[in-house]
Scaffold this active site. Structure first.
Site, mmCIF file in Angstrom:
data_model
loop_
_atom_site.group_PDB
_atom_site.id
_atom_site.type_symbol
_atom_site.label_atom_id
_atom_site.label_comp_id
_atom_site.label_asym_id
_atom_site.label_seq_id
_atom_site.Cartn_x
_atom_site.Cartn_y
_atom_site.Cartn_z
ATOM 1 N N TYR A 27 -83.538 -61.625 42.311
ATOM 2 C CA TYR A 27 -82.728 -62.819 42.039
ATOM 3 C C TYR A 27 -83.403 -63.660 40.955
ATOM 4 C CZ TYR A 27 -79.683 -66.797 42.684
ATOM 5 O OH TYR A 27 -78.763 -67.779 42.468
ATOM 6 N N PHE B 128 -61.881 -68.081 17.368
ATOM 7 C CA PHE B 128 -61.528 -66.989 18.265
ATOM 8 C C PHE B 128 -60.803 -67.637 19.455
ATOM 9 C CE2 PHE B 128 -62.276 -63.920 21.706
ATOM 10 C CZ PHE B 128 -61.575 -62.878 21.148
ATOM 11 N N THR B 129 -59.944 -66.874 20.119
ATOM 12 C CA THR B 129 -59.077 -67.458 21.178
ATOM 13 C C THR B 129 -59.865 -68.254 22.220
ATOM 14 O OG1 THR B 129 -59.212 -65.330 22.298
ATOM 15 C CG2 THR B 129 -57.253 -65.719 20.955
ATOM 16 N N ASP C 158 -71.723 -67.443 16.050
ATOM 17 C CA ASP C 158 -71.185 -66.491 17.030
ATOM 18 C C ASP C 158 -71.452 -65.104 16.461
ATOM 19 O OD1 ASP C 158 -69.650 -64.689 18.444
ATOM 20 O OD2 ASP C 158 -67.904 -66.000 18.627
ATOM 21 N N LYS D 21 -70.033 -56.514 23.072
ATOM 22 C CA LYS D 21 -69.731 -55.975 21.739
ATOM 23 C C LYS D 21 -71.037 -55.473 21.118
ATOM 24 C CE LYS D 21 -65.604 -58.659 20.888
ATOM 25 N NZ LYS D 21 -64.844 -58.080 19.802
ATOM 26 N N ARG E 266 -52.504 -59.862 17.844
ATOM 27 C CA ARG E 266 -53.341 -60.957 17.355
ATOM 28 C C ARG E 266 -52.489 -61.820 16.431
ATOM 29 N NH1 ARG E 266 -57.930 -61.384 20.611
ATOM 30 N NH2 ARG E 266 -56.076 -62.241 21.545
ATOM 31 N N PHE F 127 -51.534 -64.853 26.250
ATOM 32 C CA PHE F 127 -51.432 -63.429 25.905
ATOM 33 C C PHE F 127 -52.041 -62.514 26.966
ATOM 34 C CE2 PHE F 127 -55.874 -62.738 24.740
ATOM 35 C CZ PHE F 127 -56.310 -64.026 24.468
HETATM 36 N N1 F0G Z 1 -66.478 -64.459 20.112
HETATM 37 C C1 F0G Z 1 -65.953 -63.439 19.456
HETATM 38 C C2 F0G Z 1 -66.063 -63.359 17.966
HETATM 39 C C3 F0G Z 1 -65.303 -62.401 20.160
HETATM 40 O O1 F0G Z 1 -64.788 -61.376 19.495
HETATM 41 C C4 F0G Z 1 -65.222 -62.492 21.574
HETATM 42 C C5 F0G Z 1 -64.517 -61.481 22.343
HETATM 43 C C6 F0G Z 1 -65.783 -63.614 22.207
HETATM 44 C C7 F0G Z 1 -66.416 -64.578 21.441
HETATM 45 C C8 F0G Z 1 -65.722 -63.774 23.686
HETATM 46 O O2 F0G Z 1 -66.589 -62.884 24.304
HETATM 47 O O3 F0G Z 1 -65.067 -61.459 25.701
HETATM 48 O O4 F0G Z 1 -67.541 -61.525 26.095
HETATM 49 O O5 F0G Z 1 -66.136 -63.463 26.677
HETATM 50 N N2 F0G Z 1 -63.747 -60.641 21.832
HETATM 51 C C9 F0G Z 1 -63.049 -59.563 22.526
HETATM 52 C C10 F0G Z 1 -62.084 -58.876 21.598
HETATM 53 C C11 F0G Z 1 -62.414 -59.971 23.817
HETATM 54 O O6 F0G Z 1 -61.343 -58.011 22.083
HETATM 55 O O7 F0G Z 1 -62.071 -59.154 20.399
HETATM 56 P P1 F0G Z 1 -66.322 -62.298 25.773
#
Ligand code: F0G
Length: 480
Positions: A80, A132-133, A222, A265, A388, A454
């Protein structure tokens, strides 16, 4: 890639790894694909993975892993608190990225959550190359607002500008000057996801750093896809071709005050982290970790995944191992472009990006061209891509649609997962769909969630066009 001279004087790029584990794929007949997308509310996020032939939704959490990563998962030390594996991971971050304070979080958006909590207050702004979303959602939930200032080439899908992820530094200085202390931080996303996987140049981050120093604002990077960004710097930016990827990533990250990474990623495991050399920022951020993520030596991740991230980070910038999927993206993008299909140029990282507005000029934006094309591509191929475009934005406070600059369908190529025959299949089925694009008529809502709609939203095809698409497909191409 291993790059050697070929017998005709050309450059041969050869993958510097081989595959020793594989997974059988299942191609459903086209009629069953129609049934599957109907059951999924015409939303590829809601498809069952078993109903998908080529899963090109994302590179997140689905990259192939190395033998060394899997081995490290077995010997990871579960605890832990104070796991040895966690310290091996922080050592890898320091060795590879040059940052000594490492804060584990369960994935990228968790990093965005805590960073927004610490830096963003009501009325603050965050200038950036592009959102990013999940980033946008967290900044807005904390009371802030994003300001997107990409270079002008970024929004022109035909422009082959090498670094479409760059920030417009003139506009950045205007923002810094007019918002002063209400700028929470400047954010650079490298690679820029929603611009079509486009890289940021070293020159640009250096200039942004200078402006951040001048105005006393932190720079947050990022780096969720920093491996690919660094590859493009080496390939495209003057002065970097003879530097190693390890050197380039250290220089790039060295300009940041805070770096965060979705380790789903870059590093090909499942998790995330924040890293900094600034003790003050570190102390402000860690307060939130036990509340939202878990204890400071696991941050919501499995220790096994932390072990895999540590190895994955060390492997991510090895010349032999990087680039396989980038070559496939380049191949598919150039083939589609040659055949007149509207794609985002130049080929970038992450995936092939179709411009749905040009692909489906007969559809108005309120019929969701990118969502319609994503669903149609699944029916016509079993390929799961990601919308997208407008669906990936949420409505504004008055319930009005917000139309993004780009309306894209992203066909992702996860790291080291697909082969050349898959790339040929993508080309063939996209070309077939392009020849039959008039059949695609748009989507309407059945269930629309209020935020990040989405992911869970359900839609239906206007006028039952899915049925006509299947009939034409069967008559020309058969059952599969
Ligand atoms: N920042 C970027 C540039 C990303 O591409 C993603 C995730 C995140 C933050 C968020 O990270 O998913 O680990 O919480 N991108 C994925 C995609 C979901 O399909 O492009 P996460």
């Amino acid at each position: 890639m291993i790059i050697v001279k070929g017998r005709n004087g050309n450059l041969l790029k050869v993958d510097g790894f081989r595959l020793r584990v594989y997974e059988e794929l299942n191609l459903l007949p086209v009629r069953m694909r129609l049934k599957a997308i109907e059951d999924a509310g015409w939303n590829t996020f809601l498809l069952k993975a078993d109903d998908v032939f080529l899963d090109m939704l994302t590179d997140s959490g689905v990259n192939a892993m190395s033998d060394k990563q899997l081995a490290a998962m077995v010997s990871a030390q579960d605890a832990y608190a104070g796991s040895r594996t966690f310290y091996e991971f922080t050592k890898a971050v320091e060795d590879v990225l040059g940052m000594k304070y490492v804060i584990p979080v369960h994935q990228g958006r968790a990093a965005e959550h805590v960073i927004s909590k610490v830096f963003v207050k009501e009325g603050y702004v965050v200038p950036m190359n592009y959102h990013f979303t999940t980033t946008k959602a967290h900044i807005e939930l904390a009371g802030g607002r994003i300001i997107e200032i990409p270079v002008k080439e970024a929004l022109d899908r035909r422009s082959r500008y090498s670094f479409k992820g760059d920030i417009d530094v003139v506009k950045l200085e205007e923002v810094l000057r007019s918002y002063k202390s209400r700028v929470a931080f400047v954010r650079i996303e490298a690679l820029a996801n929603l611009l079509g996987g486009q890289p940021v140049s070293m020159r640009n981050i250096r200039e942004v750093r200078e402006l951040c120093d001048k105005y006393g604002v932190p720079l947050v990077v990022d780096g969720s896809m920093i491996d690919w960004n660094v590859y493009f710097i080496k390939e495209r930016e003057p002065g970097y071709s003879s530097k190693s990827l390890e050197e380039i990533v250290k220089e790039f990250v060295g300009y940041a005050d805070i770096l965060y990474i979705s380790a789903r990623k870059t590093s090909s495991a499942r998790g995330g982290f924040i890293a900094t050399n600034n003790r003050g920022y570190y102390e402000k951020i860690i307060v939130h970790i036990p509340v939202y993520e878990g204890f400071l030596t696991y941050g919501g991740m499995s220790i096994k995944e932390i072990a895999a991230i540590a190895v994955g980070l060390r492997e991510a910038f090895k010349e032999n191992l990087i680039g396989s999927e980038l070559e496939l993206i380049k191949y598919v993008t150039e083939e589609l472009d040659r055949n007149g299909v509207p794609v985002v140029l130049p080929p970038g990282g992450l995936g092939v990006h179709l411009d749905a507005l040009e692909f489906l000029p007969h559809l108005s934006r309120d019929k969701y061209p990118a969502g319609s094309l994503t669903a149609a591509l699944y029916i016509a191929s079993g390929i799961r891509a990601m919308e997208r475009g407008t669906l990936s934005m949420d409505r504004d406070k008055d319930g009005k649609e917000v139309y993004p600059d780009l309306e894209l369908v992203r066909i992702a190529f996860p790291r080291k997962t697909y082969l050349r025959s898959h790339a040929d299949y993508v080309v063939d089925r996209v070309l077939w769909l392009y020849e039959h694009r008039d059949l695609i008529k748009g989507l309407k809502w059945v269930y629309e969630p209020p935020i990040l709609r989405f992911f869970l939203g359900r839609l239906d095809d206007i006028g039952d066009w899915g049925e006509s698409l299947v009939k034409v497909y069967e008559s020309e191409l058969g059952v599969y």
